[in-house]
Design a protein around this motif. Structure first.
Motif, PDB file in Angstrom:
ATOM      1  N   ARG A  41       5.522  -6.279  -4.542  1.00 17.30           N
ATOM      2  CA  ARG A  41       5.862  -6.439  -3.127  1.00 17.30           C
ATOM      3  C   ARG A  41       5.890  -5.128  -2.354  1.00 17.30           C
ATOM      4  NH1 ARG A  41       5.779  -7.136   1.124  1.00 17.30           N
ATOM      5  NH2 ARG A  41       6.801  -8.580   2.542  1.00 17.30           N
ATOM      6  N   ASP A  42       6.147  -4.004  -3.035  1.00 18.09           N
ATOM      7  CA  ASP A  42       6.196  -2.726  -2.322  1.00 18.09           C
ATOM      8  C   ASP A  42       5.885  -1.590  -3.285  1.00 18.09           C
ATOM      9  OD1 ASP A  42       6.446  -1.128  -0.111  1.00 18.09           O
ATOM     10  OD2 ASP A  42       8.619  -0.991  -0.163  1.00 18.09           O
ATOM     11  N   LEU A  43       5.383  -0.485  -2.714  1.00 18.81           N
ATOM     12  CA  LEU A  43       5.046   0.716  -3.478  1.00 18.81           C
ATOM     13  C   LEU A  43       5.501   1.942  -2.692  1.00 18.81           C
ATOM     14  CD1 LEU A  43       1.360  -0.230  -4.380  1.00 18.81           C
ATOM     15  CD2 LEU A  43       3.208  -0.022  -6.047  1.00 18.81           C
ATOM     16  N   THR A  44       5.935   2.981  -3.407  1.00 14.79           N
ATOM     17  CA  THR A  44       6.276   4.240  -2.741  1.00 14.79           C
ATOM     18  C   THR A  44       6.026   5.407  -3.686  1.00 14.79           C
ATOM     19  OG1 THR A  44       8.024   5.452  -1.572  1.00 14.79           O
ATOM     20  CG2 THR A  44       8.728   4.074  -3.408  1.00 14.79           C
ATOM     21  N   PHE A  45       5.407   6.461  -3.169  1.00 16.57           N
ATOM     22  CA  PHE A  45       5.201   7.697  -3.924  1.00 16.57           C
ATOM     23  C   PHE A  45       6.343   8.666  -3.630  1.00 16.57           C
ATOM     24  CE2 PHE A  45       0.740   6.395  -4.283  1.00 16.57           C
ATOM     25  CZ  PHE A  45       0.396   6.880  -5.536  1.00 16.57           C
ATOM     26  N   ALA A  46       6.726   9.442  -4.628  1.00 10.17           N
ATOM     27  CA  ALA A  46       7.694  10.514  -4.406  1.00 10.17           C
ATOM     28  C   ALA A  46       7.093  11.519  -3.420  1.00 10.17           C
ATOM     29  CB  ALA A  46       8.047  11.197  -5.718  1.00 10.17           C
ATOM     30  N   LEU A  76       0.851  -1.201   0.000  1.00 13.05           N
ATOM     31  CA  LEU A  76       0.000   0.000   0.000  1.00 13.05           C
ATOM     32  C   LEU A  76       0.879   1.240   0.000  1.00 13.05           C
ATOM     33  CD1 LEU A  76      -2.487  -0.758   2.930  1.00 13.05           C
ATOM     34  CD2 LEU A  76      -3.043  -0.904   0.515  1.00 13.05           C
ATOM     35  N   ALA A  77       0.384   2.310  -0.603  1.00 14.68           N
ATOM     36  CA  ALA A  77       1.068   3.602  -0.499  1.00 14.68           C
ATOM     37  C   ALA A  77       0.069   4.715  -0.764  1.00 14.68           C
ATOM     38  CB  ALA A  77       2.226   3.696  -1.492  1.00 14.68           C
ATOM     39  N   PHE A  78       0.143   5.762   0.049  1.00 17.08           N
ATOM     40  CA  PHE A  78      -0.663   6.960  -0.161  1.00 17.08           C
ATOM     41  C   PHE A  78       0.120   7.952  -1.014  1.00 17.08           C
ATOM     42  CE2 PHE A  78      -2.849   5.520   3.715  1.00 17.08           C
ATOM     43  CZ  PHE A  78      -4.170   5.805   3.395  1.00 17.08           C
ATOM     44  N   ASP A 135       7.501  14.591  -3.082  1.00 19.12           N
ATOM     45  CA  ASP A 135       7.376  15.970  -3.558  1.00 19.12           C
ATOM     46  C   ASP A 135       6.006  16.304  -4.132  1.00 19.12           C
ATOM     47  OD1 ASP A 135       7.401  14.576  -5.919  1.00 19.12           O
ATOM     48  OD2 ASP A 135       9.247  15.478  -6.700  1.00 19.12           O
ATOM     49  N   GLY A 136       5.053  15.376  -4.086  1.00 21.69           N
ATOM     50  CA  GLY A 136       3.711  15.663  -4.589  1.00 21.69           C
ATOM     51  C   GLY A 136       3.570  15.569  -6.088  1.00 21.69           C
ATOM     52  N   SER A 137       4.567  15.027  -6.774  1.00 22.62           N
ATOM     53  CA  SER A 137       4.509  14.906  -8.239  1.00 22.62           C
ATOM     54  C   SER A 137       3.664  13.730  -8.692  1.00 22.62           C
ATOM     55  CB  SER A 137       5.926  14.738  -8.789  1.00 22.62           C
ATOM     56  OG  SER A 137       6.525  13.559  -8.285  1.00 22.62           O
ATOM     57  N   LEU A 138       3.226  12.873  -7.763  1.00 19.79           N
ATOM     58  CA  LEU A 138       2.482  11.642  -8.060  1.00 19.79           C
ATOM     59  C   LEU A 138       3.280  10.688  -8.935  1.00 19.79           C
ATOM     60  CD1 LEU A 138      -1.265  12.722  -8.444  1.00 19.79           C
ATOM     61  CD2 LEU A 138      -0.081  11.725  -6.479  1.00 19.79           C
ATOM     62  N   ILE A 139       4.602  10.690  -8.754  1.00 23.48           N
ATOM     63  CA  ILE A 139       5.448   9.648  -9.331  1.00 23.48           C
ATOM     64  C   ILE A 139       5.404   8.455  -8.377  1.00 23.48           C
ATOM     65  CG2 ILE A 139       7.796   8.984  -9.998  1.00 23.48           C
ATOM     66  CD1 ILE A 139       6.517  10.986 -11.894  1.00 23.48           C
ATOM     67  N   LEU A 140       5.050   7.291  -8.902  1.00 22.20           N
ATOM     68  CA  LEU A 140       4.920   6.078  -8.111  1.00 22.20           C
ATOM     69  C   LEU A 140       5.965   5.066  -8.563  1.00 22.20           C
ATOM     70  CD1 LEU A 140       3.229   4.218  -6.138  1.00 22.20           C
ATOM     71  CD2 LEU A 140       1.942   3.536  -8.175  1.00 22.20           C
ATOM     72  N   VAL A 141       6.650   4.426  -7.602  1.00 19.91           N
ATOM     73  CA  VAL A 141       7.602   3.363  -7.924  1.00 19.91           C
ATOM     74  C   VAL A 141       7.093   2.067  -7.309  1.00 19.91           C
ATOM     75  CG1 VAL A 141       9.956   2.504  -7.624  1.00 19.91           C
ATOM     76  CG2 VAL A 141       9.563   4.921  -8.084  1.00 19.91           C
ATOM     77  N   SER A 142       7.143   0.997  -8.085  1.00 18.52           N
ATOM     78  CA  SER A 142       6.709  -0.319  -7.630  1.00 18.52           C
ATOM     79  C   SER A 142       7.879  -1.285  -7.661  1.00 18.52           C
ATOM     80  CB  SER A 142       5.573  -0.846  -8.513  1.00 18.52           C
ATOM     81  OG  SER A 142       5.947  -0.828  -9.885  1.00 18.52           O
ATOM     82  N   ALA A 143       7.956  -2.143  -6.641  1.00 18.62           N
ATOM     83  CA  ALA A 143       8.987  -3.168  -6.543  1.00 18.62           C
ATOM     84  C   ALA A 143       8.311  -4.526  -6.623  1.00 18.62           C
ATOM     85  CB  ALA A 143       9.750  -3.035  -5.223  1.00 18.62           C
ATOM     86  N   SER A 144       8.868  -5.434  -7.432  1.00 19.96           N
ATOM     87  CA  SER A 144       8.166  -6.682  -7.713  1.00 19.96           C
ATOM     88  C   SER A 144       9.090  -7.888  -7.630  1.00 19.96           C
ATOM     89  CB  SER A 144       7.531  -6.624  -9.105  1.00 19.96           C
ATOM     90  OG  SER A 144       7.022  -7.880  -9.502  1.00 19.96           O
ATOM     91  N   ARG A 145       8.463  -9.043  -7.477  1.00 21.88           N
ATOM     92  CA  ARG A 145       9.202 -10.294  -7.534  1.00 21.88           C
ATOM     93  C   ARG A 145       9.671 -10.642  -8.957  1.00 21.88           C
ATOM     94  NH1 ARG A 145       5.871 -14.531  -3.647  1.00 21.88           N
ATOM     95  NH2 ARG A 145       6.388 -13.553  -1.645  1.00 21.88           N
ATOM     96  N   ASP A 146       9.253  -9.846  -9.938  1.00 20.40           N
ATOM     97  CA  ASP A 146       9.770 -10.086 -11.294  1.00 20.40           C
ATOM     98  C   ASP A 146      11.154  -9.463 -11.501  1.00 20.40           C
ATOM     99  OD1 ASP A 146       9.356  -7.369 -11.681  1.00 20.40           O
ATOM    100  OD2 ASP A 146       7.637  -7.612 -13.006  1.00 20.40           O
TER     101      ASP A 146
END
Length: 407
Positions: free
Chosen positions: A161-166, A100-102, A168-179
């Protein structure tokens, strides 16, 4: 010292409910402190207004069931200019939820996309999004205020497996995966995938942005800790020092430190700018030698979180304990019991630690103390100066060591 329990949010259980799939792998607070979200197990994510949740604990004691707040409240119309009052939501994500990430929007932050002529979504100042990473590799984006699904991002081929938003409010999202990949998404461009970051040879367990959004840390199997330049989308350096899989990471509020948790029974605190370990918090005494570091599975560290005062780190291990550490002390300053704990994070104001376990959330009061003026000055300086710049300051060597977190 024993940490004081604030409360528990308990997931409902059916008599025939299977244990498998009820794990709470992730718990998160909204950046503005308005909401708490956690995975109740299987496909369900619960969103509760945090202020109402806290007041309910004060009124009715520490244990709460599935409905810890009052009746749902309708959202105000966006055109009216009135901000909605937070209300509770139960979201069915359609598959097992792993992350999850807000994310909240800052309108003046321009999208990095090339085509800015037309978009399905115009995210405003009051926008609050929840990203959920699923077992089937999909990422679903929800409007927190209405509980409605906005986007369905499909590109990963394994568990997200994990998510994180930047931040700075830019709504850039990074996802980390088992792939074995990290993917960078631009939600202001309707969720367009901007970049794939490759470098991990095995599963990626976690990722975290630095406070200024310029650096991304990613951790995974095979002792991997990578730092990425998020302006160029290139790898900055690989940090070496863990002896087993690294499963969680988080930057300090000033960006000067990076905490990583590993199955080698340690939390390491790094200077990410030069790649050296400044301190270690051990969960097994004596510490296992590198050749046996994978064998102490009753001390595997599952999660780590940095407090907002920049002085405390929380860790959660398989020995059924939550520990609070000061960054300048060798032993924990507070502890709390927790069976089968999987994740932990500090509340937005830093006053509470939330830890997830089998669909439920346990909450503890965190160590609180007034930060020294020296520490506040150090954080102010380190927010804008990396280690290489600090070392060039014309100040006494003892001050330099303090600013570099070496004393």
């Amino acid at each position: 010292a024993r940490s004081r329990t604030v409360g528990e949010l308990l997931a409902p259980t059916a008599p025939f409910d299977k244990k498998c799939g009820r794990e709470n792998w992730t718990v998160a607070f909204a950046p503005d402190g308005s909401y708490l979200a956690w995975s109740q197990g299987h496909r369900i994510v619960k969103l509760v207004p945090w202020a109402q949740c806290l007041s309910n604990f004060l009124l009715h004691g520490t244990k709460n069931g599935a409905n810890p707040v009052g009746p749902r409240l309708p959202r105000q119309s966006g055109e009216s200019g009135q901000k909605s009052q937070p209300c509770e939501h139960v979201i069915d994500c359609g598959d097992i939820v792993w992350s999850l990430a807000f994310g909240s929007s800052v309108p003046e932050k321009r999208s990095r996309c090339v085509n800015i002529e037309w978009h399905r979504f115009k995210f405003g100042q009051d926008q609050l999004l929840l990203a959920t990473g699923l077992n089937n590799g999909r990422i679903k984006i929800w409007d927190v205020y209405t509980g409605k699904l906005l986007l369905n991002l499909m590109d990963h081929t394994e568990v997200v497996r994990d998510l994180t938003f930047a931040p700075d409010g830019s709504l850039i999202l990074v996802s980390a995966s088992r792939d074995k990949t990290l993917r960078v998404w631009d939600l202001k461009d309707d969720g367009n995938m901007m970049k794939v970051l490759r470098g991990h040879q095995n599963w990626v367990y976690g990722c975290a942005f630095s406070p200024d959004s310029s650096i991304l840390c990613s951790v995974g199997a095979s002792k991997a800790v990578f730092l990425w330049d998020m302006d160029k989308y290139s790898m900055l350096r690989k940090l070496e020092g863990h002896h087993n899989d690294v499963v969680a990471c988080e930057f300090s509020p000033d960006g000067a430190l990076l905490a990583t948790a590993s199955y080698d029974t340690r939390v390491c605190v790094w200077d990410p700018h030069i790649g050296v370990i400044l301190m270690e918090f051990g969960h097994l005494f004596p510490a296992p030698t590198p050749i046996f570091a994978g064998g102490a599975n009753d001390r595997w560290v599952r999660a780590v979180s940095f407090s907002h005062d920049g002085l405390h780190v929380a860790s959660l291990a398989d020995d059924k304990m939550v520990r609070f550490w000061r960054i300048d002390e060798e032993y924990p300053v507070q502890v709390a019991p927790l069976n089968n704990g999987l994740c932990c994070t500090f509340s937005t104001d830093g006053g509470v630690l939330a830890a997830g376990q089998d669909g439920s959330v346990h909450l503890w009061a965190t160590p609180r103390q007034v930060s020294s003026l020296q520490h506040l000055c150090r954080m102010a300086i380190r927010r804008v100066m990396p280690t290489s710049h600090v070392r060039n300051l014309p100040v006494p060597s003892k001050v330099l060591e303090f600013l570099c977190y070496r004393i």
